[in-house]
Design an enzyme around this catalytic site. Structure first.
Site: not given
Length: 403
Positions: A359, A91, A389
């Site tokens: 996202h 991510c 994260c």
């Protein structure tokens, strides 16, 4: 050491990551090329203007495989003398692209880079590349592997966050995103995406649900309760790792977790010499970068140690930071960050986040840095910190200083 500056930041609108999403007909390389062309045109980048294109994307198979960064350069209008590097830090891939570019410049390895990323989640399914940590039993058992949704629920259980707190943060994200769009706060960075015939496809984030309220979210079933409590029984795995917990409190669902979307973003990073040569004025200085490993089971607590590290390394305190972007992978991630640093929620994700707008894995890190820069300028603030994260237990952070 040479300073690294942000000269420009662009992103696509985020489209729903499914067959009826507005960006679905575009390939990953096509959307990437559009973003690269926008940076080229906006900043007059001719010839070998940048050292490299560093491009993050997480699911590097199919159309997102084969060094997508180089493919995007070749499809774009950038000069073919510019190479491309595809990277994957899950991510944080888009952020790591930016941080890597900045640190290359600081070390003297080139005057300028384009850095960012892409993820077409409606075309290349999340997890379709396989992952040893999930599918190799020798590693999965050693690390007490659980899916990310279970990890988010472990955070909620460990740190005492309730379903109402998570839902309230989600409602706030939707309201802030709607207000930001109404106030045109993303105009400096957003580029309208058109098809091959020049017809507009998408000009705004289409995942948002601005009418979301506590009652709407209250009707949603916890998304990870079944895989936690029934087969394959990930709650039992979590409780073996954390025997002090009596049970896992499942509070996350589709409404308080990040949306699956398509999107891409990029930043133009360069030194002072590059800016002078191209007649460009830097918008911000990249003050510090950090990355760190963390517990791979609870997995999503990385923003806390990453922030501790970047503050320690830069000699700053949390009170020095004016604004924060903490990726809303799940509501509990942001709640834990605010709890750990006693940060005023009014300074965190002031224009909404991934719960409202989505996202796109490989792009999000670059998106939130650009969003942070725009908001520092709009609100006349100086220092901003962005953090995410990361799957399998990592964290990353970037501090920028508006000029």
């Amino acid at each position: 050491m040479t300073d690294a500056y942000i000269y420009d930041a662009v992103r696509s609108p985020r489209g729903k990551g499914r067959a009826d999403g507005s960006l679905h007909e575009l390939t990953s390389v096509a959307l990437s090329a559009k973003i690269l062309n926008a940076l080229k045109d906006r900043n007059g980048l001719e010839g070998h203007a940048v050292e490299d294109v560093i491009w993050g994307n997480v699911t590097q198979v199919g159309e997102q495989g084969g060094c997508l960064a180089r493919s995007a350069v070749l499809l774009s209008d950038l000069d073919e003398s510019i190479p491309g590097l595809a990277i994957n830090r899950f991510c944080a891939s888009g952020m790591e692209a930016v941080n890597l570019a900045a640190n290359q410049i600081k070390g003297g390895a080139g005057r300028a880079y384009i850095a960012g990323g892409v993820e077409m989640m409606g075309r290349v399914a999340m997890g379709s590349d396989g992952a040893a940590i999930a599918v190799d039993p020798t590693l999965a058992m050693k690390t007490y592997f659980v899916p990310q949704g279970i990890s988010a629920d472990i955070i909620a259980t460990q740190y005492g966050f309730t379903r109402d707190q998570a839902d309230a943060l989600a409602v706030q994200s939707q309201a802030r995103a709607a207000a930001a769009w109404a106030d045109n706060r993303f105009a400096k960075s957003i580029i309208e995406i058109s098809d091959q015939n020049g017809l507009p496809i998408l000009a705004h984030d289409e995942y948002m649900r601005p009418k979301t309220d506590m009652q709407t979210l209250g009707a949603l079933k916890p998304a990870f309760k079944d895989i936690g409590e029934s087969m394959p029984g990930f709650d039992k795995v979590a409780l073996m790792k954390y025997p002090h917990l009596e049970r896992i409190n499942h509070i996350h669902h589709a409404g308080n977790s990040s949306g699956i979307v398509d999107g891409a973003a990029a930043l133009l990073i360069g030194n002072a010499e590059f800016g002078r040569a191209h007649g460009l004025k830097p918008r911000a200085r990249i003050r510090a970068t950090a990355k760190i490993g963390s517990d791979p089971t609870i997995m999503l607590t990385g923003p806390v140690p990453a922030t501790e590290k970047i503050l320690r390394d830069s000699g700053l305190s949390i009170k020095d930071i004016d604004l924060f972007e903490v990726n809303e992978a799940f509501a509990a991630v942001v709640l834990r960050f605010q709890q750990a640093f006693d940060v005023d929620p009014a300074l965190v994700n002031v224009n909404g986040g991934a719960i409202a707008m989505g996202h796109p894995l490989g792009a999000t890190g670059a998106i939130i840095i650009g969003t942070l820069l725009d908001e520092l300028e709009r609100s006349d603030k100086t220092l901003g910190l962005a953090t995410l994260c990361i799957a399998s237990g990592m964290g990353a952070a970037t501090i920028i200083e508006r000029l």
